[in-house]
Design an enzyme around this catalytic site. Structure first.
Site, mmCIF file in Angstrom:
data_model
loop_
_atom_site.group_PDB
_atom_site.id
_atom_site.type_symbol
_atom_site.label_atom_id
_atom_site.label_comp_id
_atom_site.label_asym_id
_atom_site.label_seq_id
_atom_site.Cartn_x
_atom_site.Cartn_y
_atom_site.Cartn_z
ATOM 1 C CB SER A 1 -19.347 2.366 -21.552
ATOM 2 O OG SER A 1 -20.470 2.455 -22.405
ATOM 3 C CD GLU B 1 -13.042 -0.984 -26.178
ATOM 4 O OE1 GLU B 1 -14.004 -1.758 -26.008
ATOM 5 O OE2 GLU B 1 -12.807 -0.011 -25.428
HETATM 6 O O1 KIV Z 1 -19.674 -0.723 -23.053
HETATM 7 C C1 KIV Z 1 -19.505 -0.178 -24.145
HETATM 8 O O2 KIV Z 1 -19.927 0.965 -24.389
HETATM 9 C C2 KIV Z 1 -18.762 -0.922 -25.149
HETATM 10 C C3 KIV Z 1 -18.174 -0.132 -26.269
HETATM 11 C C4 KIV Z 1 -16.927 0.496 -25.796
HETATM 12 C C5 KIV Z 1 -17.972 -0.966 -27.484
HETATM 13 O O3 KIV Z 1 -18.586 -2.096 -25.034
#
Ligand code: KIV
Length: 263
Positions: free
Chosen positions: A45, A181
């Protein structure tokens, strides 16, 4: 928080204490969150909230390694999870080569792999070769373009059954925990009850074994959009903007620096 959690203490937490996972991408924030978090996720993310891209797909292994090193540096008493980026685990051979690189070049405690039963052979190959794996099922951000958007899972009986199969396959392949998720809460509950390893939710309701949030979302720093499941524990964007505006004003009016800040 006491001392750093281990894979076995994380597994033992199931049914005892909800696990607290939060993302961090640098040493500064890792240090700030480590006191309250059981696990720090260096999530891909970061490609959105740190690099400003519209999805996670262009994050590279080198970037994940760079950020994981920064997080490990800032929070050396924390259990650190490194996301394997899109395209780095499409087959067993590549997955092992790339996960070994993460383990050799950082002190991450495990890697995270998106996918259910279709990824079980990859997860097994990694766990059989000394790489601890956190699974990730339900809504898979790395599939956003393939699926044509972010789609909440578990809305049909078919999806419910498929998610339980995914969770069982991920567990059987050797993952020590998994993230679920964007899944209907009752289905996430059934998933958590169907396996013996912790299931950590994000947008999956409260009846799971822990929660994970992206730090820039929960601190109200990321303004582009706010998913329904994000609770903002701070209005970070407003606080930062107000502080910077005050600084700019003081620079322009020469109110800063005063004697106190002058050699
Ligand atoms: O990339 C991320 O931050 C994640 C979370 C949304 C679990 O995979």
């Amino acid at each position: 928080m006491g001392k750093k959690l281990t894979i076995s203490s994380i597994q033992k937490a199931k049914g005892q204490k909800p696990l607290v996972m939060i993302t961090a991408y640098d040493a500064l924030f890792a240090k700030l969150v480590q006191e309250s978090a059981d696990m720090i996720l260096v999530g891909d993310s970061l490609n959105m909230s740190f690099a400003g891209k519209s999805d996670t797909l262009s994050a590279t292994l080198e970037q994940m390694i760079y950020h994981t090193n920064a997080v490990c540096q800032g929070a050396n008493e924390s259990f650190v999870v490194c996301d394997m980026p899109f395209g780095t685990y499409t087959n067993k051979k590549d997955a092992l080569k790339n996960a070994l690189k993460v383990f050799q070049e950082t002190s991450a405690d495990c890697v995270k792999i998106e996918g259910g039963k279709e990824k079980s052979d990859v997860i097994k190959h990694l766990t059989c070769n000394g790489i601890a794996v956190c699974g990730h099922i339900g809504l898979l951000p790395q599939s956003v373009r393939g699926e044509g958007g972010y789609k909440v899972k578990g809305r049909t009986e078919e999806e419910r059954k498929a998610l339980i199969k995914d969770a069982k396959a991920v567990e059987k392949a050797g993952a020590f925990c998994m993230v679920i998720e964007g899944t209907k809460a009752d289905v996430a509950k059934a998933v958590a009850e169907s396996v013996a390893i912790p299931v950590i939710g994000i947008g999956a309701g409260k009846d799971v074994d822990g929660q994970v949030l992206v730090f820039s979302d929960m601190l109200g720093l990321f303004e582009a959009f706010t998913p329904k499941f994000v609770k903002k524990y701070l209005d970070g964007a407003t606080l930062v903007k107000e502080a910077v505006a005050k600084y700019a004003d003081e620079v322009e009016t020469k109110a800063f620096p005063t004697e106190a800040y002058t050699y």
